[in-house]
Design a protein around this motif. Sequence first.
Motif, PDB file in Angstrom:
ATOM      1  N   GLY A  75      10.795  19.459   6.580  1.00 53.38           N
ATOM      2  CA  GLY A  75      10.593  18.406   7.580  1.00 53.38           C
ATOM      3  C   GLY A  75       9.127  18.211   7.918  1.00 53.38           C
ATOM      4  N   ALA A  76       8.392  19.311   8.043  1.00 54.72           N
ATOM      5  CA  ALA A  76       6.964  19.226   8.347  1.00 54.72           C
ATOM      6  C   ALA A  76       6.206  18.567   7.199  1.00 54.72           C
ATOM      7  N   THR A  77       6.579  18.893   5.971  1.00 55.05           N
ATOM      8  CA  THR A  77       5.915  18.295   4.807  1.00 55.05           C
ATOM      9  C   THR A  77       6.188  16.801   4.740  1.00 55.05           C
ATOM     10  N   ILE A  78       7.435  16.415   4.989  1.00 54.96           N
ATOM     11  CA  ILE A  78       7.768  14.991   5.010  1.00 54.96           C
ATOM     12  C   ILE A  78       6.944  14.268   6.069  1.00 54.96           C
ATOM     13  N   GLN A  79       6.836  14.874   7.247  1.00 54.01           N
ATOM     14  CA  GLN A  79       6.086  14.234   8.325  1.00 54.01           C
ATOM     15  C   GLN A  79       4.617  14.077   7.951  1.00 54.01           C
ATOM     16  N   MET A  80       4.041  15.088   7.313  1.00 55.27           N
ATOM     17  CA  MET A  80       2.640  14.989   6.881  1.00 55.27           C
ATOM     18  C   MET A  80       2.472  13.936   5.792  1.00 55.27           C
ATOM     19  N   LEU A  81       3.444  13.828   4.898  1.00 53.57           N
ATOM     20  CA  LEU A  81       3.383  12.812   3.853  1.00 53.57           C
ATOM     21  C   LEU A  81       3.476  11.403   4.438  1.00 53.57           C
ATOM     22  N   LEU A  82       4.044  11.299   5.637  1.00 53.07           N
ATOM     23  CA  LEU A  82       4.171  10.007   6.313  1.00 53.07           C
ATOM     24  C   LEU A  82       3.040   9.757   7.301  1.00 53.07           C
ATOM     25  N   THR A  83       1.989  10.562   7.223  1.00 49.04           N
ATOM     26  CA  THR A  83       0.851  10.404   8.130  1.00 49.04           C
ATOM     27  C   THR A  83       0.343   8.958   8.108  1.00 49.04           C
ATOM     28  N   GLY A  84       0.274   8.371   9.262  1.00 48.78           N
ATOM     29  CA  GLY A  84      -0.183   6.980   9.374  1.00 48.78           C
ATOM     30  C   GLY A  84       0.950   5.996   9.536  1.00 48.78           C
ATOM     31  N   VAL A  85       2.106   6.295   8.941  1.00 45.03           N
ATOM     32  CA  VAL A  85       3.221   5.347   9.020  1.00 45.03           C
ATOM     33  C   VAL A  85       3.727   5.242  10.450  1.00 45.03           C
ATOM     34  N   ASN A  86       3.914   6.385  11.096  1.00 45.61           N
ATOM     35  CA  ASN A  86       4.479   6.380  12.445  1.00 45.61           C
ATOM     36  C   ASN A  86       3.610   5.572  13.397  1.00 45.61           C
ATOM     37  N   GLY A  87       2.302   5.832  13.347  1.00 48.54           N
ATOM     38  CA  GLY A  87       1.395   5.130  14.247  1.00 48.54           C
ATOM     39  C   GLY A  87       1.317   3.643  13.954  1.00 48.54           C
ATOM     40  N   GLU A  88       1.269   3.285  12.681  1.00 49.44           N
ATOM     41  CA  GLU A  88       1.142   1.881  12.333  1.00 49.44           C
ATOM     42  C   GLU A  88       2.403   1.095  12.648  1.00 49.44           C
ATOM     43  N   LEU A  89       3.558   1.754  12.537  1.00 48.39           N
ATOM     44  CA  LEU A  89       4.789   1.061  12.915  1.00 48.39           C
ATOM     45  C   LEU A  89       4.820   0.775  14.414  1.00 48.39           C
ATOM     46  N   LYS A  90       4.135   1.647  15.185  1.00 45.21           N
ATOM     47  CA  LYS A  90       4.069   1.427  16.633  1.00 45.21           C
ATOM     48  C   LYS A  90       3.110   0.291  16.984  1.00 45.21           C
ATOM     49  N   ASN A  91       2.198  -0.021  16.045  1.00 41.21           N
ATOM     50  CA  ASN A  91       1.233  -1.093  16.291  1.00 41.21           C
ATOM     51  C   ASN A  91       1.891  -2.426  15.973  1.00 41.21           C
ATOM     52  N   ALA A  92       2.854  -2.789  16.793  1.00 38.57           N
ATOM     53  CA  ALA A  92       3.686  -3.959  16.511  1.00 38.57           C
ATOM     54  C   ALA A  92       2.924  -5.272  16.609  1.00 38.57           C
ATOM     55  N   ALA A  93       1.784  -5.252  17.280  1.00 38.06           N
ATOM     56  CA  ALA A  93       1.064  -6.507  17.499  1.00 38.06           C
ATOM     57  C   ALA A  93       0.187  -6.905  16.318  1.00 38.06           C
ATOM     58  N   ASP A  94      -0.093  -5.964  15.408  1.00 34.08           N
ATOM     59  CA  ASP A  94      -1.000  -6.286  14.307  1.00 34.08           C
ATOM     60  C   ASP A  94      -0.475  -5.673  13.018  1.00 34.08           C
TER      61      ASP A  94
END
Length: 323
Positions: A75-94
Amino acid sequence: MFHHVKELQFNARVSKPDVRFARLLLEQFGGPNGELKAAMQYFVQAFGCRKAYPAEYDMLMDIATEEFSHLEIVGATIQMLLTGVNGELKNAADESDLTKMLDGKAAKESYIHDAMIDPHFFIVSGGTPTLTDSVGNPWNASYIMGMGDLTADLRLNIGAETSAKMVYENLMKFTDDEYVKESLRFLMTREVAHFQMFQAALENIKPNFPPGILQSDPRFSNKYFNMSNGKDFKGPWNEGKSPEMKEEWQVVNHPLEHVQETNGLLDEKAKGTQRTEQSVQKDNKSLSKERKAEVDEATLPKNGVMSWSVYEESVEANSNKNK
């Protein structure tokens, strides 16, 4: 009692994000051969042998708990491989930021295509691991295998470790990240270790063949039915003696004629074995009695009370305190 230690069992590392491989790695997070399946299978199996086989219970619980540790690594490896995705998905305005992270329009379109195949991973989860396999099938308890007989369960576990090892071996072919490969190699190696532990535990139980208690019918236990046309092959599965019961293999080269001649095998005779129907029934009763006595003695209530745990240290401490 479980106690969570925040540091991982193995120091998992990732050199750069890789959304595609993160999705592949879900196979070992929520797939049928993954770490959660293994952890739950060994955890559930352990309950049935707590009293009668305390040493094997301890082993099953230790390995089950380690499998939860491996689930955390995956799970930790998957999360690290997704670095950036979580934050960018939260940036709904841009939406342009997500496009940049995915290296342009083509990568974004590929991302959208993958999202259509597995929407929970890319859309619903918001960039975190999900309890599914790599194509989005949800984890379910039907993956768990257990027969309530320790010799059968240990054989199932040997198979489970084999499958999990092969998945890690295959996953290593699809990543160039040396840090990720390092973690996968550790996890793969632990499958090999567990395989050997289960194998050793099985050998420690005597008798351990056949699985369960009832013996096999001596008329059919050493028959090899040649069920195909063409070139015939010989090996330890159809010549010499059988590996477990040491019976002489009896090859039936013309199964159809043989079945017809023996009245659908009802008139079959035992050959190449010293076992008889009488000896089989005697062994059935003997082993049934022995196993029942083991379980009854181990689970007998103490002073009319059944207790799962005995807190020896607490009892000893209270005893010393009262002296």
